[in-house]
Write a protein that holds these residues in place. Structure first.
Motif, PDB file in Angstrom:
ATOM      1  N   SER A  37      27.624  60.326  60.369  1.00 26.31           N
ATOM      2  CA  SER A  37      28.838  59.544  60.600  1.00 26.31           C
ATOM      3  C   SER A  37      28.671  58.209  59.905  1.00 26.31           C
ATOM      4  N   GLU A  38      29.545  57.921  58.936  1.00 26.61           N
ATOM      5  CA  GLU A  38      29.465  56.690  58.155  1.00 26.61           C
ATOM      6  C   GLU A  38      30.818  55.989  58.133  1.00 26.61           C
ATOM      7  N   LEU A  39      30.805  54.686  58.186  1.00 22.65           N
ATOM      8  CA  LEU A  39      32.020  53.898  58.028  1.00 22.65           C
ATOM      9  C   LEU A  39      32.116  53.443  56.579  1.00 22.65           C
ATOM     10  N   HIS A  40      33.209  53.810  55.930  1.00 20.28           N
ATOM     11  CA  HIS A  40      33.470  53.406  54.554  1.00 20.28           C
ATOM     12  C   HIS A  40      34.669  52.463  54.548  1.00 20.28           C
ATOM     13  N   LEU A  41      34.543  51.348  53.859  1.00 22.38           N
ATOM     14  CA  LEU A  41      35.669  50.441  53.655  1.00 22.38           C
ATOM     15  C   LEU A  41      36.177  50.633  52.237  1.00 22.38           C
ATOM     16  N   VAL A  42      37.471  50.913  52.134  1.00 20.76           N
ATOM     17  CA  VAL A  42      38.066  51.220  50.827  1.00 20.76           C
ATOM     18  C   VAL A  42      39.275  50.308  50.628  1.00 20.76           C
ATOM     19  N   ARG A  43      39.328  49.680  49.464  1.00 23.15           N
ATOM     20  CA  ARG A  43      40.438  48.769  49.167  1.00 23.15           C
ATOM     21  C   ARG A  43      41.408  49.396  48.180  1.00 23.15           C
ATOM     22  N   ALA A  44      42.684  49.268  48.478  1.00 20.10           N
ATOM     23  CA  ALA A  44      43.738  49.668  47.549  1.00 20.10           C
ATOM     24  C   ALA A  44      44.138  48.425  46.751  1.00 20.10           C
ATOM     25  N   TRP A  45      43.802  48.417  45.475  1.00 20.01           N
ATOM     26  CA  TRP A  45      44.089  47.270  44.618  1.00 20.01           C
ATOM     27  C   TRP A  45      45.472  47.403  43.979  1.00 20.01           C
ATOM     28  N   SER A  46      46.062  46.297  43.611  1.00 20.42           N
ATOM     29  CA  SER A  46      47.287  46.339  42.812  1.00 20.42           C
ATOM     30  C   SER A  46      46.900  46.319  41.341  1.00 20.42           C
ATOM     31  N   PRO A  47      47.626  47.016  40.487  1.00 16.79           N
ATOM     32  CA  PRO A  47      47.313  46.988  39.058  1.00 16.79           C
ATOM     33  C   PRO A  47      47.296  45.567  38.488  1.00 16.79           C
ATOM     34  N   ARG A  48      48.219  44.728  38.939  1.00 15.45           N
ATOM     35  CA  ARG A  48      48.266  43.358  38.410  1.00 15.45           C
ATOM     36  C   ARG A  48      46.998  42.578  38.756  1.00 15.45           C
ATOM     37  N   LYS A  49      46.521  42.732  39.988  1.00  9.28           N
ATOM     38  CA  LYS A  49      45.311  42.023  40.392  1.00  9.28           C
ATOM     39  C   LYS A  49      44.104  42.493  39.569  1.00  9.28           C
ATOM     40  N   VAL A  50      43.971  43.794  39.368  1.00 11.19           N
ATOM     41  CA  VAL A  50      42.855  44.310  38.573  1.00 11.19           C
ATOM     42  C   VAL A  50      42.951  43.801  37.143  1.00 11.19           C
ATOM     43  N   GLU A  51      44.147  43.783  36.605  1.00  9.78           N
ATOM     44  CA  GLU A  51      44.337  43.257  35.251  1.00  9.78           C
ATOM     45  C   GLU A  51      43.903  41.796  35.179  1.00  9.78           C
ATOM     46  N   ASP A  52      44.293  40.999  36.165  1.00  7.93           N
ATOM     47  CA  ASP A  52      43.920  39.579  36.180  1.00  7.93           C
ATOM     48  C   ASP A  52      42.401  39.406  36.253  1.00  7.93           C
ATOM     49  N   LEU A  53      41.746  40.209  37.079  1.00  3.34           N
ATOM     50  CA  LEU A  53      40.292  40.111  37.200  1.00  3.34           C
ATOM     51  C   LEU A  53      39.597  40.491  35.898  1.00  3.34           C
ATOM     52  N   MET A  54      40.108  41.518  35.230  1.00  2.00           N
ATOM     53  CA  MET A  54      39.496  41.933  33.965  1.00  2.00           C
ATOM     54  C   MET A  54      39.679  40.866  32.893  1.00  2.00           C
ATOM     55  N   LEU A  55      40.818  40.178  32.913  1.00  3.47           N
ATOM     56  CA  LEU A  55      41.021  39.069  31.987  1.00  3.47           C
ATOM     57  C   LEU A  55      40.021  37.950  32.270  1.00  3.47           C
ATOM     58  N   ASP A  56      39.762  37.693  33.551  1.00  2.53           N
ATOM     59  CA  ASP A  56      38.802  36.655  33.922  1.00  2.53           C
ATOM     60  C   ASP A  56      37.403  36.967  33.387  1.00  2.53           C
ATOM     61  N   VAL A  57      37.052  38.262  33.367  1.00  2.00           N
ATOM     62  CA  VAL A  57      35.734  38.668  32.882  1.00  2.00           C
ATOM     63  C   VAL A  57      35.630  38.521  31.367  1.00  2.00           C
ATOM     64  N   GLY A  58      36.777  38.659  30.680  1.00  2.00           N
ATOM     65  CA  GLY A  58      36.766  38.528  29.228  1.00  2.00           C
ATOM     66  C   GLY A  58      37.330  39.714  28.475  1.00  2.00           C
ATOM     67  N   PHE A  59      37.778  40.736  29.204  1.00  2.00           N
ATOM     68  CA  PHE A  59      38.364  41.906  28.551  1.00  2.00           C
ATOM     69  C   PHE A  59      39.716  41.548  27.914  1.00  2.00           C
ATOM     70  N   LYS A  60      40.086  42.326  26.905  1.00  2.00           N
ATOM     71  CA  LYS A  60      41.364  42.170  26.210  1.00  2.00           C
ATOM     72  C   LYS A  60      42.063  43.534  26.154  1.00  2.00           C
ATOM     73  N   ASP A  61      43.285  43.523  25.655  1.00  2.00           N
ATOM     74  CA  ASP A  61      44.054  44.762  25.420  1.00  2.00           C
ATOM     75  C   ASP A  61      44.034  45.658  26.657  1.00  2.00           C
ATOM     76  N   ILE A  62      44.429  45.120  27.783  1.00  2.71           N
ATOM     77  CA  ILE A  62      44.365  45.823  29.060  1.00  2.71           C
ATOM     78  C   ILE A  62      45.645  46.620  29.277  1.00  2.71           C
ATOM     79  N   SER A  63      45.482  47.896  29.663  1.00  5.60           N
ATOM     80  CA  SER A  63      46.635  48.774  29.882  1.00  5.60           C
ATOM     81  C   SER A  63      46.482  49.517  31.201  1.00  5.60           C
TER      82      SER A  63
END
Length: 243
Positions: free
Chosen positions: A192-218
């Motif tokens: 028996s394990e407790l898993h915490l799972v987050r549902a992200w929004s595409p916009r938030k993930v895109e913003d985070l990837m831009l912060d890391v330095g990625f480009k051309d995000i789709s």
């Protein structure tokens, strides 16, 4: 997490997943060409089935995972490939990298998600692409997780996996899921394990990837590649280029 009996039974519980089709989706999404010269990194490789399918089309994929029990299955399946739970074993830069099947959703804070993206960024060659997927916050809000059960036969007998969501405990798009393995004949709870799972929004993930330095995000629809992701859909993919 994902250790012991769960690791050994993992593929049985997900026997309905067609990894060959998923590989086609990855290849299409990232525009991979000249297969024989490519080396990729699977971040959160589990039991190595993606790597196995990539090998069939001439692409080598190394695999990182935190579960040594899952990696034991991956190594047995793919004896010629590299699998490790130590990130320091992956120092070179890869032609492409990916982290799928909800690995991003298991990163429940922005800093956790940024750490994942940074690890992929530094291990991907310049002009190489990274592919992620996630639960979609809008879709999961409309159709929240439900109790699910699946039973498989094993050397231990019939084992049922039960996934029990606690919607009363969900906040900020984070959903607590209790995963149990139950021996059918004795009704003994083997795990028996407790898993915490987050549902992200595409916009938030895109913003985070831009912060890391990625480009051309789709943002991608990994199930129907020619269609956009709708708000009611449970998952989305996202690809980005390392400059």
């Amino acid at each position: 997490m994902f250790n012991g009996n769960y690791a050994r039974l993992y593929d049985s519980f997900h026997a309905n997943k067609d990894y060959s089709i998923e590989i086609q989706s990855i290849v299409h999404s990232l525009g991979l060409e000249k297969f024989s010269n490519l080396i990729g990194l699977d971040f959160g490789c589990g039991t190595g089935l993606h790597a196995s399918e990539f090998s069939k089309i001439g692409i080598r994929v190394d695999g990182f995972d935190r579960s040594e029990d899952m990696l034991a299955v991956a190594r047995k399946r793919n004896p010629g490939l590299r699998f490790s739970s130590n990130l320091q074993d992956f120092k070179k830069e890869y032609d492409f990298s990916y982290s799928l099947f909800d690995v991003l959703s298991y990163q429940v804070t922005e800093e956790d998600a940024l750490d994942l993206m940074r690890e992929l960024f530094v291990r991907t060659k310049s002009s190489g692409y990274v592919l992620l997927d996630s639960w979609n916050s809008a879709g999961v809000l409309q159709d929240p997780p439900k109790l699910t059960e699946r039973t498989v036969e094993s050397s231990l007998g019939a084992i049922t996996r039960k996934v029990i969501p606690d919607l009363s405990g969900s906040e900020e798009d984070i959903y607590p899921l209790t995963i149990q393995l139950i021996h059918q004949s004795s009704n003994e709870i083997l795990m028996s394990e407790l898993h915490l799972v987050r549902a992200w929004s595409p916009r938030k993930v895109e913003d985070l990837m831009l912060d890391v330095g990625f480009k051309d995000i789709s943002v991608l629809n990994l199930v129907r590649p020619n269609e956009v992701v709708q708000n009611f859909e449970w998952r989305f993919g996202i690809k980005a280029k390392k400059p």
